[in-house]
Design an enzyme around this catalytic site. Structure first.
Site, PDB file in Angstrom:
ATOM      1  N   GLU A 273       0.847  -1.215   0.000  1.00  0.00           N
ATOM      2  CA  GLU A 273       0.000   0.000   0.000  1.00  0.00           C
ATOM      3  C   GLU A 273       0.871   1.250   0.000  1.00  0.00           C
ATOM      4  O   GLU A 273       0.568   2.241  -0.667  1.00  0.00           O
ATOM      5  CB  GLU A 273      -0.938   0.016   1.210  1.00  0.00           C
ATOM      6  CG  GLU A 273      -1.979  -1.092   1.204  1.00  0.00           C
ATOM      7  CD  GLU A 273      -2.755  -1.198  -0.091  1.00  0.00           C
ATOM      8  OE1 GLU A 273      -3.136  -0.162  -0.655  1.00  0.00           O
ATOM      9  OE2 GLU A 273      -2.978  -2.341  -0.556  1.00  0.00           O
ATOM     10  N   TRP A 276       1.629   1.856  -3.393  1.00  0.00           N
ATOM     11  CA  TRP A 276       0.568   2.504  -4.192  1.00  0.00           C
ATOM     12  C   TRP A 276       0.738   4.024  -4.150  1.00  0.00           C
ATOM     13  O   TRP A 276       0.523   4.728  -5.121  1.00  0.00           O
ATOM     14  CB  TRP A 276      -0.837   2.128  -3.679  1.00  0.00           C
ATOM     15  CG  TRP A 276      -1.410   0.928  -4.380  1.00  0.00           C
ATOM     16  CD1 TRP A 276      -1.535  -0.319  -3.863  1.00  0.00           C
ATOM     17  CD2 TRP A 276      -1.919   0.861  -5.732  1.00  0.00           C
ATOM     18  NE1 TRP A 276      -2.094  -1.160  -4.806  1.00  0.00           N
ATOM     19  CE2 TRP A 276      -2.345  -0.457  -5.952  1.00  0.00           C
ATOM     20  CE3 TRP A 276      -2.071   1.792  -6.768  1.00  0.00           C
ATOM     21  CZ2 TRP A 276      -2.910  -0.874  -7.172  1.00  0.00           C
ATOM     22  CZ3 TRP A 276      -2.626   1.377  -7.982  1.00  0.00           C
ATOM     23  CH2 TRP A 276      -3.037   0.066  -8.173  1.00  0.00           C
ATOM     24  N   TRP A 304     -20.731  13.007 -19.741  1.00  0.00           N
ATOM     25  CA  TRP A 304     -21.059  13.222 -18.331  1.00  0.00           C
ATOM     26  C   TRP A 304     -22.387  13.966 -18.198  1.00  0.00           C
ATOM     27  O   TRP A 304     -22.782  14.707 -19.099  1.00  0.00           O
ATOM     28  CB  TRP A 304     -19.971  14.061 -17.651  1.00  0.00           C
ATOM     29  CG  TRP A 304     -18.610  13.434 -17.644  1.00  0.00           C
ATOM     30  CD1 TRP A 304     -17.519  13.853 -18.347  1.00  0.00           C
ATOM     31  CD2 TRP A 304     -18.183  12.288 -16.902  1.00  0.00           C
ATOM     32  NE1 TRP A 304     -16.447  13.033 -18.084  1.00  0.00           N
ATOM     33  CE2 TRP A 304     -16.823  12.068 -17.206  1.00  0.00           C
ATOM     34  CE3 TRP A 304     -18.821  11.414 -16.013  1.00  0.00           C
ATOM     35  CZ2 TRP A 304     -16.093  11.018 -16.657  1.00  0.00           C
ATOM     36  CZ3 TRP A 304     -18.082  10.381 -15.458  1.00  0.00           C
ATOM     37  CH2 TRP A 304     -16.749  10.188 -15.777  1.00  0.00           C
ATOM     38  N   ASN A 339     -10.783   3.458   3.001  1.00  0.00           N
ATOM     39  CA  ASN A 339     -10.421   3.275   1.586  1.00  0.00           C
ATOM     40  C   ASN A 339     -11.488   2.528   0.788  1.00  0.00           C
ATOM     41  O   ASN A 339     -11.838   2.921  -0.319  1.00  0.00           O
ATOM     42  CB  ASN A 339      -9.081   2.541   1.482  1.00  0.00           C
ATOM     43  CG  ASN A 339      -8.704   2.305   0.031  1.00  0.00           C
ATOM     44  OD1 ASN A 339      -8.570   3.250  -0.747  1.00  0.00           O
ATOM     45  ND2 ASN A 339      -8.551   1.049  -0.355  1.00  0.00           N
ATOM     46  N   TRP A 357     -15.568  12.682 -12.649  1.00  0.00           N
ATOM     47  CA  TRP A 357     -14.699  12.314 -11.522  1.00  0.00           C
ATOM     48  C   TRP A 357     -14.012  13.536 -10.926  1.00  0.00           C
ATOM     49  O   TRP A 357     -13.733  13.584  -9.725  1.00  0.00           O
ATOM     50  CB  TRP A 357     -13.667  11.260 -11.935  1.00  0.00           C
ATOM     51  CG  TRP A 357     -12.766  11.662 -13.074  1.00  0.00           C
ATOM     52  CD1 TRP A 357     -13.013  11.458 -14.404  1.00  0.00           C
ATOM     53  CD2 TRP A 357     -11.510  12.352 -13.007  1.00  0.00           C
ATOM     54  NE1 TRP A 357     -11.982  11.974 -15.161  1.00  0.00           N
ATOM     55  CE2 TRP A 357     -11.039  12.515 -14.327  1.00  0.00           C
ATOM     56  CE3 TRP A 357     -10.725  12.828 -11.964  1.00  0.00           C
ATOM     57  CZ2 TRP A 357      -9.835  13.160 -14.632  1.00  0.00           C
ATOM     58  CZ3 TRP A 357      -9.520  13.463 -12.246  1.00  0.00           C
ATOM     59  CH2 TRP A 357      -9.086  13.625 -13.576  1.00  0.00           C
ATOM     60  N   TRP A 380      -8.861   8.755  -8.075  1.00  0.00           N
ATOM     61  CA  TRP A 380     -10.123   9.090  -8.764  1.00  0.00           C
ATOM     62  C   TRP A 380     -10.101   8.560 -10.192  1.00  0.00           C
ATOM     63  O   TRP A 380     -11.087   8.020 -10.683  1.00  0.00           O
ATOM     64  CB  TRP A 380     -10.374  10.606  -8.740  1.00  0.00           C
ATOM     65  CG  TRP A 380     -11.080  10.984  -7.469  1.00  0.00           C
ATOM     66  CD1 TRP A 380     -10.502  11.449  -6.330  1.00  0.00           C
ATOM     67  CD2 TRP A 380     -12.482  10.864  -7.190  1.00  0.00           C
ATOM     68  NE1 TRP A 380     -11.455  11.631  -5.358  1.00  0.00           N
ATOM     69  CE2 TRP A 380     -12.682  11.281  -5.856  1.00  0.00           C
ATOM     70  CE3 TRP A 380     -13.584  10.443  -7.923  1.00  0.00           C
ATOM     71  CZ2 TRP A 380     -13.943  11.301  -5.250  1.00  0.00           C
ATOM     72  CZ3 TRP A 380     -14.850  10.448  -7.317  1.00  0.00           C
ATOM     73  CH2 TRP A 380     -15.015  10.873  -6.005  1.00  0.00           C
TER      74      TRP A 380
HETATM   75  C1  FAD Z   1     -11.314   8.122  -4.627  1.00  0.00           C
HETATM   76  C2  FAD Z   1     -10.106   7.981  -3.735  1.00  0.00           C
HETATM   77  C3  FAD Z   1      -9.407   9.117  -3.332  1.00  0.00           C
HETATM   78  C4  FAD Z   1      -8.260   8.988  -2.531  1.00  0.00           C
HETATM   79  N1  FAD Z   1      -7.594  10.125  -2.141  1.00  0.00           N
HETATM   80  C5  FAD Z   1      -6.469  10.017  -1.383  1.00  0.00           C
HETATM   81  C6  FAD Z   1      -5.764  11.176  -0.970  1.00  0.00           C
HETATM   82  O1  FAD Z   1      -6.107  12.317  -1.312  1.00  0.00           O
HETATM   83  N2  FAD Z   1      -4.662  10.995  -0.182  1.00  0.00           N
HETATM   84  C7  FAD Z   1      -4.235   9.752   0.212  1.00  0.00           C
HETATM   85  O2  FAD Z   1      -3.236   9.666   0.928  1.00  0.00           O
HETATM   86  N3  FAD Z   1      -4.880   8.650  -0.193  1.00  0.00           N
HETATM   87  C8  FAD Z   1      -5.976   8.730  -0.971  1.00  0.00           C
HETATM   88  N4  FAD Z   1      -6.651   7.603  -1.345  1.00  0.00           N
HETATM   89  C9  FAD Z   1      -6.050   6.278  -1.045  1.00  0.00           C
HETATM   90  C10 FAD Z   1      -6.489   5.606   0.263  1.00  0.00           C
HETATM   91  O3  FAD Z   1      -7.880   5.613   0.378  1.00  0.00           O
HETATM   92  C11 FAD Z   1      -5.890   6.254   1.504  1.00  0.00           C
HETATM   93  O4  FAD Z   1      -4.493   6.400   1.351  1.00  0.00           O
HETATM   94  C12 FAD Z   1      -6.154   5.384   2.742  1.00  0.00           C
HETATM   95  O5  FAD Z   1      -7.532   5.220   2.930  1.00  0.00           O
HETATM   96  C13 FAD Z   1      -5.550   6.022   3.958  1.00  0.00           C
HETATM   97  O6  FAD Z   1      -5.859   5.298   5.105  1.00  0.00           O
HETATM   98  P1  FAD Z   1      -4.721   4.605   5.942  1.00  0.00           P
HETATM   99  O7  FAD Z   1      -3.631   5.571   6.202  1.00  0.00           O
HETATM  100  O8  FAD Z   1      -5.375   3.956   7.117  1.00  0.00           O
HETATM  101  O9  FAD Z   1      -4.193   3.514   4.910  1.00  0.00           O
HETATM  102  P2  FAD Z   1      -3.418   2.139   5.131  1.00  0.00           P
HETATM  103  O10 FAD Z   1      -4.280   1.061   4.592  1.00  0.00           O
HETATM  104  O11 FAD Z   1      -2.935   1.987   6.497  1.00  0.00           O
HETATM  105  O12 FAD Z   1      -2.198   2.277   4.109  1.00  0.00           O
HETATM  106  C14 FAD Z   1      -0.919   2.786   4.490  1.00  0.00           C
HETATM  107  C15 FAD Z   1      -0.559   3.958   3.608  1.00  0.00           C
HETATM  108  O13 FAD Z   1      -0.435   3.538   2.253  1.00  0.00           O
HETATM  109  C16 FAD Z   1      -0.883   4.583   1.383  1.00  0.00           C
HETATM  110  N5  FAD Z   1      -2.034   4.074   0.615  1.00  0.00           N
HETATM  111  C17 FAD Z   1      -2.936   3.136   0.984  1.00  0.00           C
HETATM  112  N6  FAD Z   1      -3.816   2.906  -0.021  1.00  0.00           N
HETATM  113  C18 FAD Z   1      -3.449   3.719  -1.034  1.00  0.00           C
HETATM  114  C19 FAD Z   1      -3.964   3.955  -2.348  1.00  0.00           C
HETATM  115  N7  FAD Z   1      -5.015   3.270  -2.829  1.00  0.00           N
HETATM  116  N8  FAD Z   1      -3.374   4.887  -3.108  1.00  0.00           N
HETATM  117  C20 FAD Z   1      -2.285   5.586  -2.666  1.00  0.00           C
HETATM  118  N9  FAD Z   1      -1.748   5.398  -1.436  1.00  0.00           N
HETATM  119  C21 FAD Z   1      -2.330   4.485  -0.631  1.00  0.00           C
HETATM  120  C22 FAD Z   1      -1.314   5.742   2.270  1.00  0.00           C
HETATM  121  O14 FAD Z   1      -0.253   6.651   2.354  1.00  0.00           O
HETATM  122  C23 FAD Z   1      -1.604   5.059   3.593  1.00  0.00           C
HETATM  123  O15 FAD Z   1      -1.463   5.904   4.695  1.00  0.00           O
HETATM  124  C24 FAD Z   1      -7.809   7.695  -2.133  1.00  0.00           C
HETATM  125  C25 FAD Z   1      -8.534   6.569  -2.534  1.00  0.00           C
HETATM  126  C26 FAD Z   1      -9.672   6.705  -3.321  1.00  0.00           C
HETATM  127  C27 FAD Z   1     -10.420   5.465  -3.748  1.00  0.00           C
END
Ligand code: FAD
Length: 475
Positions: A273, A276, A304, A339, A357, A380
């Site tokens: 993650e 990602w 759209w 997420n 989007w 997005w």
């Molecule tokens: C529509 C949409 C918009 C999003 N916008 C953002 C945003 O503006 N900023 C953001 O940091 N994340 C974003 N995310 C990704 C993700 O949802 C969040 O990073 C995550 O929910 C953060 O929670 P956590 O720290 O508990 O994640 P954990 O599951 O604990 O993951 C650890 C770290 O990995 C990174 N990470 C995890 N999933 C993703 C992912 N899919 N994409 C990129 N990095 C990820 C984050 O830095 C996160 O803190 C978005 C996802 C979606 C579907």
């Protein structure tokens, strides 16, 4: 007398594992400068929830280092401070937003003009976007080979300790943080945030520690469950650099080794993650139009809808689909959303309401405490099906089935949509199917205290697929 060195704070609001600060401290007394620059990012100036986070991160940091706060275009402010102080060097952490490269070049020019050395360091990411290339020397467009290439580079560099530093003694003019009005006043929509978050370096360290102690074991199996508290919630800390990705990586690796292999699966999942996030920035760096333009150009012709009412219902958590509404209300109350629910809510906006989007991306930009130009745009576009390595457009989330699968007992919905709290599990994700007597017993009156669904999902799905057909194959 040694000339001072200027440390320009950006998205690295911490002292530990900070190459820029470490180098600045080694050269002379440090000027800690934070510039609130609302001009350079243009439309992407910090959103409301991010401003809240910034305020508290700066407050936390100012207890450990004397901050000079100024407002304006960062390069101009740096040029002024160089003139005022005669600093011999400027040190900063690289940023990857589309406007940052040009800004960093202007800062370099300002340094040259005043005879100061200019030094840029990594640290916001584990891998510089130029460093990871596929076999043909091109940037990656697909996550899995990108992540494998990252893993193949080995472990991140060892962490840097908090450096010993001397602060620049002369008193510099500084704004008062409170005068920046970063916190909301009337209405104080962020009043619930402080019970939920502790912005700053100490808050980030505590979060990481708690996650490793309580969440990591269950992470691989339960990270998709919004009714469980197993994810790290480190994203806003990473966004503002209260913690570095390398700190997270090494801590999780250490826990994995200590567990004698028991945490292998779950630790790898977490590190993936983190990758990602790296992949999002890799894409953003190589395709800087990612925040505004679909990665797949055929989506420019997507038909759209203009649906102001639909957008408002989505923003307010009043679509009539409980899992979507719960997510949107969680976002409003806490500045974050799980997420899995981000994916469901985004899919609903794009595919059930056919709203662009970019409208959702904007709303998230303003309301998320982790609003991040790389991850937000890439995510997005991923949900919309128009991004690199995106979910195919025709994979349309069914909000009822998603709710039932990932929030089977309705715990998450009941928490954020209390008007549905007394519905039995069977109906909590689809109140419109509940018999009248059941609704009455639960105190739910559709159309009065909870909305009817704003669209019929089956019909909306057919409409979305027909719209997608129109652009399929077009280039
Ligand atoms: C529509 C949409 C918009 C999003 N916008 C953002 C945003 O503006 N900023 C953001 O940091 N994340 C974003 N995310 C990704 C993700 O949802 C969040 O990073 C995550 O929910 C953060 O929670 P956590 O720290 O508990 O994640 P954990 O599951 O604990 O993951 C650890 C770290 O990995 C990174 N990470 C995890 N999933 C993703 C992912 N899919 N994409 C990129 N990095 C990820 C984050 O830095 C996160 O803190 C978005 C996802 C979606 C579907």
């Amino acid at each position: 007398m040694t000339s001072p060195s200027l440390y320009w704070l950006r998205n690295d609001l911490r002292l530990a594992d900070n190459a820029a600060l470490t180098a600045a401290a080694a050269q002379g007394p440090v000027i800690f400068l934070y510039v609130l620059d609302d001009e350079t990012p243009g439309d992407w100036r910090l959103g409301g929830a991010s401003r809240w986070w910034l305020h508290h991160s700066l407050t936390s940091l100012s207890a450990k280092a004397p901050l000079t706060l100024r407002r304006g275009p960062a390069d101009k402010v740096i040029a002024e401070v160089l003139k005022e102080t005669g600093a011999g060097s400027v040190h900063f952490t690289r940023d990857y937003a589309p406007w940052s490269g040009a800004l960093e070049r202007r800062v370099k020019a300002a340094c040259e003009a005043s005879g100061a050395a200019c030094h840029r360091y990594g640290g916001f990411l584990l891998h510089e976007p130029e460093a990871i290339r596929n076999g043909s020397g091109e940037p990656y467009r697909v996550y899995t080979p990108f992540s494998k290439a990252c893993f193949a580079t080995g472990e991140p560099k060892p962490l840097k300790p908090v450096p010993a530093f001397t602060s620049f003694a002369a008193k510099l003019a500084s704004d008062r943080l409170d005068d920046w009005d970063l916190l909301p006043t009337k209405p104080d929509w962020a009043k619930g945030f402080s019970g939920f978050w502790t912005p700053g370096e100490e808050g980030a360290a505590a979060r990481l520690k708690a996650f490793i102690a309580d969440g990591l074991t269950h992470y691989a199996d339960e990270r998709d469950r919004p009714d469980r508290d197993v994810t790290s919630r480190l994203s806003p800390h990473l966004r503002f650099g209260n913690i570095s990705p390398a700190q997270c990586w090494h801590a999780v690796r250490a826990a994995q080794f200590k567990s004698g292999g028991k945490l292998d699966k779950t630790a790898e999942k977490f590190l993936k993650e983190i990758l990602w996030r790296e992949f999002s920035y890799h894409l953003l760096h190589h395709w800087p139009t990612l925040p505004t333009e679909p990665f797949r150009p055929e989506f420019r012709a997507f038909p759209w809808a203009e649906d102001g009412e639909g957008l408002a219902a989505w923003q307010r958590g009043r679509t009539g689909y409980p899992i979507v509404d719960a997510g949107m209300r969680e976002l409003w109350a806490t500045g974050t959303m799980h997420n899995r629910v981000r994916m469901i809510a985004a899919s609903f906006l794009i595919k059930d309401l056919l709203i662009p989007w970019a409208e959702g991306e904007r709303w998230f930009w303003d309301t998320l405490v982790d609003a991040d130009i790389g991850s937000n745009s890439a995510s997005w576009q991923w949900v919309a099906g128009c991004g690199a390595d995106a979910a195919p457009y025709f994979r349309i989330f069914n909000p009822v089935l998603q709710g039932e699968k990932f929030d089977g007992q309705g715990t998450y919905v009941r928490k954020w949509v209390p008007e549905l709290a007394r519905l039995p599990n069977q109906f909590v994700h689809k109140p419109w199917e509940a018999p009248r007597l059941v609704l009455d017993a639960a105190g739910v009156e559709l159309g009065r205290n909870y909305p009817h669904p704003v669209v019929d999902h089956g019909q909306a799905r057919d409409k979305a697929l027909a719209a997608f057909k129109q652009i399929k194959g077009a280039a």
